[in-house]
Design an enzyme around this catalytic site. Structure first.
Site, PDB file in Angstrom:
ATOM      1  N   CYS A   8       0.940  -1.345  -0.285  1.00 28.74           N
ATOM      2  CA  CYS A   8      -0.211  -0.102  -0.105  1.00 28.74           C
ATOM      3  C   CYS A   8       0.859   1.315  -0.040  1.00 28.74           C
ATOM      4  CB  CYS A   8      -1.108  -0.010   1.183  1.00 28.74           C
ATOM      5  SG  CYS A   8      -2.209  -1.193   1.024  1.00 28.74           S
ATOM      6  N   LEU A  27      -7.058   1.090  -1.715  1.00 33.62           N
ATOM      7  CA  LEU A  27      -6.373   0.104  -1.446  1.00 33.62           C
ATOM      8  C   LEU A  27      -6.865  -0.994  -0.599  1.00 33.62           C
ATOM      9  CD1 LEU A  27      -3.779   2.712   0.267  1.00 33.62           C
ATOM     10  CD2 LEU A  27      -3.625   1.797  -1.963  1.00 33.62           C
ATOM     11  N   LYS A  28      -6.504  -2.046  -0.922  1.00 29.86           N
ATOM     12  CA  LYS A  28      -6.850  -3.470  -0.165  1.00 29.86           C
ATOM     13  C   LYS A  28      -5.883  -3.610   0.795  1.00 29.86           C
ATOM     14  CE  LYS A  28      -8.157  -8.051  -0.463  1.00 29.86           C
ATOM     15  NZ  LYS A  28      -8.315  -9.422  -1.686  1.00 29.86           N
ATOM     16  N   ILE A  29      -6.368  -3.937   2.110  1.00 32.98           N
ATOM     17  CA  ILE A  29      -5.166  -3.698   3.177  1.00 32.98           C
ATOM     18  C   ILE A  29      -5.592  -4.815   4.310  1.00 32.98           C
ATOM     19  CG2 ILE A  29      -6.079  -1.835   4.147  1.00 32.98           C
ATOM     20  CD1 ILE A  29      -3.000  -1.182   4.906  1.00 32.98           C
ATOM     21  N   GLU A  63      -9.444  -7.890   6.487  1.00 32.49           N
ATOM     22  CA  GLU A  63      -9.270  -7.379   5.198  1.00 32.49           C
ATOM     23  C   GLU A  63     -10.302  -6.213   5.266  1.00 32.49           C
ATOM     24  OE1 GLU A  63     -10.071  -9.780   1.398  1.00 32.49           O
ATOM     25  OE2 GLU A  63     -11.901  -8.766   1.419  1.00 32.49           O
TER      26      GLU A  63
END
Length: 83
Positions: A8, A27-29, A63
């Site tokens: 990220c 953003l996938k975090i 997630e």
């Protein structure tokens, strides 16, 4: 989750040079590790920042997504594609 946060941060580095002032970054975090650092950086550089957990995600899942919109004027890069 540290790997997720590192990715990220790299995406945010790229976004500083590529995103137009009214642009957005999604953003996938995974929460944990450096999640707060990534979120703080987004808040420093974007006017609107939201954490989003899709409805289909299990409640115990770490997630999440960060949606950062509208680059703050003082943080725009030098890319000539911006307008």
């Amino acid at each position: 989750s540290d790997r997720s946060c590192d990715l990220c941060m790299r995406a945010l580095d790229l976004a500083e040079d590529l995103i137009k002032p009214k642009g957005s970054v999604l953003l996938k975090i995974f929460q944990g590790g450096s999640f707060d650092e990534v979120l703080s950086r987004c808040r420093d550089r974007y006017q609107v920042v939201r954490c989003i957990k899709p409805k289909g995600t299990r409640s115990e899942s770490v997630e999440t997504y960060i949606l950062a919109r509208k680059v703050k004027p003082s943080t725009t890069g030098s890319n000539s594609l911006k307008s």
